[in-house]
Design an enzyme around this catalytic site. Structure first.
Site, PDB file in Angstrom:
ATOM      1  N   CYS B  18       0.862  -1.194   0.000  1.00  0.00           N
ATOM      2  CA  CYS B  18       0.000   0.000   0.000  1.00  0.00           C
ATOM      3  C   CYS B  18       0.896   1.242   0.000  1.00  0.00           C
ATOM      4  CB  CYS B  18      -0.898   0.054   1.228  1.00  0.00           C
ATOM      5  SG  CYS B  18      -1.883  -1.399   1.500  1.00  0.00           S
ATOM      6  N   ASP B 431      -4.144  48.578  28.289  1.00  0.00           N
ATOM      7  CA  ASP B 431      -4.180  49.506  27.181  1.00  0.00           C
ATOM      8  C   ASP B 431      -5.644  49.965  27.090  1.00  0.00           C
ATOM      9  OD1 ASP B 431      -3.354  50.766  24.723  1.00  0.00           O
ATOM     10  OD2 ASP B 431      -4.614  49.262  23.735  1.00  0.00           O
TER      11      ASP B 431
END
Lengths: 119, 743
Positions: B18, B431
């Site tokens: 595979c 802030d």
């Protein structure tokens, strides 16, 4: 003092010395790695100390063969990695150390230790 | 050429052929440079030119070879690890039952005071040996399997101690059973200790079982997050709606979501509107209204409407996948407080082995008779009672629960170090714009003075501002648009006067909107209202005056409004005894007004963005631990300079580089929550470490027999195993209590 007690003292002190030497005075062989390496997790890590290039990605494949729950996780805290290692399965971890130095990897309970040396 | 490397999972592989087939088919794709398929991990790594090869090409090629490529499997499958752990836990439980039943029978037949009630055959040493042997050699194999490879590496752990202790007890007992006369010949009564070996194994494993179950609880947050993801998506392709697995959704796909459904991936609404419950991902408690152009987050729940959105982030890039990654990373990081435990645990087991040997020597040489029995039992007790696990688990389990609890409340902690640092914070600097305030100006007051009422004054101002690009204009238009019945005035001869305002004609009347300078220029008298205007300006608002035909008709105040959570958030931080400071580029008057509203006494105004970092450093030089709270973009240097940088979540990007903590819920109250969570987690860690260290420091000497000369107290190995089993369980349980603590 009877002979058996003298023997117990001598053998006992010798065993303390051997325990100290066996566990606390061991030196590890450093394995140089480029690209990838499989680290077998069984009663500790094999190899236990690896040297990898700094600034490059190295694939560490942890392969846990030990059913002890202590080793079911691997922690590489400098890279913020905590991974469960399923029994008899490989688990890939890519790490890219940006700085030269030593980085520890341990089991989830911090009982087993391995070292990555970035050079 | 834009070369990229991608690793993705492949379904359906079962052998090396595979691997070969997938590698060959991917290599045949034009633009693919390197392919590596790994059978062990079921993953393919492909290096390719992204201009020539797309995800779809890779997917189709793998499909052509008969397999399935899962290109967007960014989030782990729900509970793969969990199932594996559960399986291991079940095996452990069976072994615990087995060993405790057999060990219990041996104990019944051999423990003084109890053995009198036991049937005769249980008192027989050979029967006890038959019962104890499978426990020692089959159940106990778990300890040998761990101890022997560890010895090969010249390391030792918990299992080594249990293996040595029970082996000594078991084989000493076997010797006594097989050669009873040999032991009697040296003056020792021939009493075996099969009960010690079997019961200790059973109890240690019982402790390990409870510990594993409890440990599973510490990782619950991640499991919950993984479980949140949707399984399928209704994608519109070629005009048809199809249901496909979430892994096959690509960025750019249009996805339809119906009421009650889970939004599969992140994206932007293109059609329709709805209300979305985002609590599971962002911790935001109230459903959010969403309309065209708004961002939707994968794994959240669509409440009412139907909408179509364009997928913008899929797989590992979704907000949920980023949150999971961030929490996983935090749980893998190490708290600085753990360093002591690290050093101790690396020497612990060898030291215990040495102490057990010394115990044997001392008891054999100077102990009372039967000295061999005392020596053996006390040596075993020392080996069994030592619990290095508790030290190893003390910090990480608390960090796991702490970071997980944070994530459930929309607080993402970057690492254990940040979590540890947050409890030492002395000052929180906020802030202003975009953090304490919404960052978008809003109309706060409309004062009508003339014949136009407030609604029409606002409508007139908005009609005028339609041609303006000023940020305040947007606020006025938005306020006017809220009222659908707003009259739209037809403005002619529009003109913007820079630094002053705007003007235009409505019918025959000249209309002007602007500041005092504009009014003076147009000779509009406003002095009579100066006091009212100044009052609004003192509140930090910008006041615009509206005049029609040279007569002042209204004034409109616009301000950046504070977030709903800000006032309470600031109060909560102050309640923790932490100083709150506001930093802003605004002038002192505007800043002062906002600060006063929020109860902030210390304000640093007129600070340029580049200077914010220096302000943070000034506090640090004064010896304070600083947390800086900002949006994470403009404040990045200040966030990085602070001891703990806390960023407000921004869109669907949660991994904000400069931040130590990201508040995805954008709630100011979460700053206090983060600090409280840090304090609570640190308390748990300290309790755990105190318990783990204290336990070993006190009980190891007791097991060695230091209390015997004074009080005649000795620890039986069976009691030692009970104590040991309880020790690590109690550490993990204490960490789990953190989950239930109210913050």
């Amino acid at each position: 003092m009877s002979l058996d007690k003298i023997i117990v003292i001598i053998v006992g002190v010798l065993m303390v010395g051997i325990t100290y030497w066996f566990f606390l005075m061991r030196r590890n062989r450093v394995v140089n790695v480029t690209g990838s390496i499989t680290i077998v997790v069984s009663g500790g890590y094999a190899p236990e100390v690896i040297s990898i290039p700094a600034g490059k990605t190295t694939k560490l494949e942890f392969f846990r063969k030990d059913s002890s729950s202590c080793l079911e996780e691997v922690v590489i805290s400098d890279f913020k990695i905590r991974k469960f290692l399923p029994l008899n399965e490989k688990v890939s971890i890519d790490i890219t150390p940006m700085k030269k130095g030593e980085y520890l990897f341990t089991c989830g309970m911090n009982m087993f230790h391995g070292k990555i040396i970035a050079t | 050429m834009t070369e990229i490397k991608k690793t993705f999972a492949i379904k359906g592989m079962h052998c090396t052929s595979c691997v070969f087939m997938i590698e060959q088919s991917l290599k045949s794709l034009l633009g693919v440079k390197e392919v590596s398929v790994n059978l062990a991990t079921n993953k393919a790594t492909v290096t390719y030119d992204s201009k020539r090869v797309t995800d779809k090409h890779l997917e189709d090629t793998v499909a052509g070879a008969g397999y399935q490529a899962l290109l967007n499997e960014g989030v782990e499958k729900e509970g793969d690890d969990w199932k594996e752990r559960q399986r291991e836990l079940k095996i452990l439980r069976n072994k615990v039952f087995f060993s405790l039943i057999l060990g219990g029978l041996v104990f019944w037949g051999s423990f003084p005071g109890l053995m009198e009630t036991a049937p005769w055959f249980l008192k027989n040493f050979w029967v006890q040996m038959i019962l104890a042997t499978p426990v020692q050699l089959w159940v106990g194999l778990i300890f040998y399997k761990a101890a022997i490879p560890a010895l090969k590496h010249r390391t030792a752990n918990m299992d080594t101690l249990v293996a040595i202790g029970t082996t000594v007890a078991f084989f000493y007992s076997v010797f006594i059973t097989v050669f009873p006369n040999a032991i009697r010949a040296i003056g020792v009564s021939a009493n075996p200790y099969f009960d010690v070996a079997a019961v200790v194994i059973g109890l240690v494993l019982l402790g390990r079982y409870f510990e594993s179950r409890a440990k599973a609880g510490t990782g619950e947050a991640i499991r919950k997050l993984i479980g949140l993801q949707a399984k399928t998506a209704r994608v519109i392709r070629d005009g048809k709606e199809i249901n496909i697995p979430i892994e096959q959704v690509f960025s750019g796909d249009f996805v339809r979501v119906r009421p009650g459904e889970k939004i599969p991936v992140d994206g932007v609404i293109k059609e329709g509107e709805s209300s979305v419950d985002e609590s599971m991902v962002t911790g935001e408690s109230m459903p959010t209204d969403k309309k065209e152009g708004d961002i939707v987050v994968g794994a959240t729940i669509n409440k009412t409407g139907t909408f179509v959105f364009e997928a913008t982030k899929v797989g590992a890039n979704t907000m949920l996948a980023q949150i999971i990654k961030l929490v996983e990373e935090a749980q893998g990081s190490k708290a600085p407080i753990q360093r002591v435990a690290d050093i101790v645990s690396s020497y612990f087991v060898p030291i215990i082995i040495m102490l057990s040997i010394l115990t044997f020597i001392v008891w054999y040489v100077v102990g009372p008779t039967p000295s061999l029995t005392f020596a053996i039992l006390n040596t075993i007790a020392v080996l069994i009672i030592a619990c290095p696990c508790a030290m190893g688990l003390a910090t990480p389990t608390a960090v796991m629960v702490g970071t997980g609890k944070g994530a459930e409340h929309g607080v993402l902690i970057k690492d254990a170090e940040s979590l540890e640092l947050a409890h030492k914070i002395d000052v929180v600097i906020f802030d202003k714009t975009g953090t304490l305030t919404k960052g978008i100006p809003e109309v706060t007051n409309v004062v009508s003075l003339g014949d136009l009422d407030e609604k029409n004054s606002l409508a007139l101002a908005a009609s005028l501002e339609k041609g303006s690009e000023h940020s305040l204009a947007e606020a006025i238009i938005k306020a006017a648009e809220k009222d659908t019945k707003t009259e739209i005035f037809n403005i002619e001869q529009f003109k913007a006067v820079p630094g002053h305002g705007v003007e235009g004609m409505v019918g025959q009347s000249k209309v002007i909107l602007g500041n005092r300078k504009m009014m003076k220029k147009e000779k509009v008298s406003f002095e009579k209202f100066e006091k009212d205007i100044v009052k609004l300006e003192d509140e930090g608002k910008t006041v615009m005056l509206l005049a029609k035909s040279e007569i002042l008709t209204a004034f409109i105040a616009v301000a950046d409004t504070v977030k709903e959570s800000a006032e309470e958030g600031v109060r909560m931080i102050k309640a923790l005894g932490i100083e709150v400071v506001m930093i802003t580029g605004d002038n002192a008057r505007t800043a002062g007004a906002i600060a006063q509203k929020l109860g902030i006494t210390k304000v640093l105004s007129e600070v340029l963005p580049s200077e914010k970092e220096n302000e943070v450093k000034k506090f640090q030089i004064a010896g304070k631990k600083v947390a800086m709270v900002g949006d994470g973009i403009n404040d990045a240097p200040a966030l990085a300079a602070a001891d703990v940088g806390i960023a407000m979540g921004n869109g669907t990007d949660v991994a904000i580089e400069a931040a130590d903590i990201t508040l995805v819920n954008k709630d100011i109250r979460s700053v206090a929550y983060s600090i409280k969570l840090s304090k609570r987690t640190m308390r748990t860690i300290k309790q755990n470490l105190f318990w783990a260290f204290g336990y070993n420091v006190i009980l190891v000497p007791v097991a060695m027999g230091v209390l015997y000369p004074f009080f005649g107290i000795l620890l039986s190995p069976i009691f030692a195993s009970v104590a040991m089993a309880t020790s690590s369980v109690s550490v993990v349980t204490n960490s789990l209590l953190l989950k239930k603590s109210k913050l």
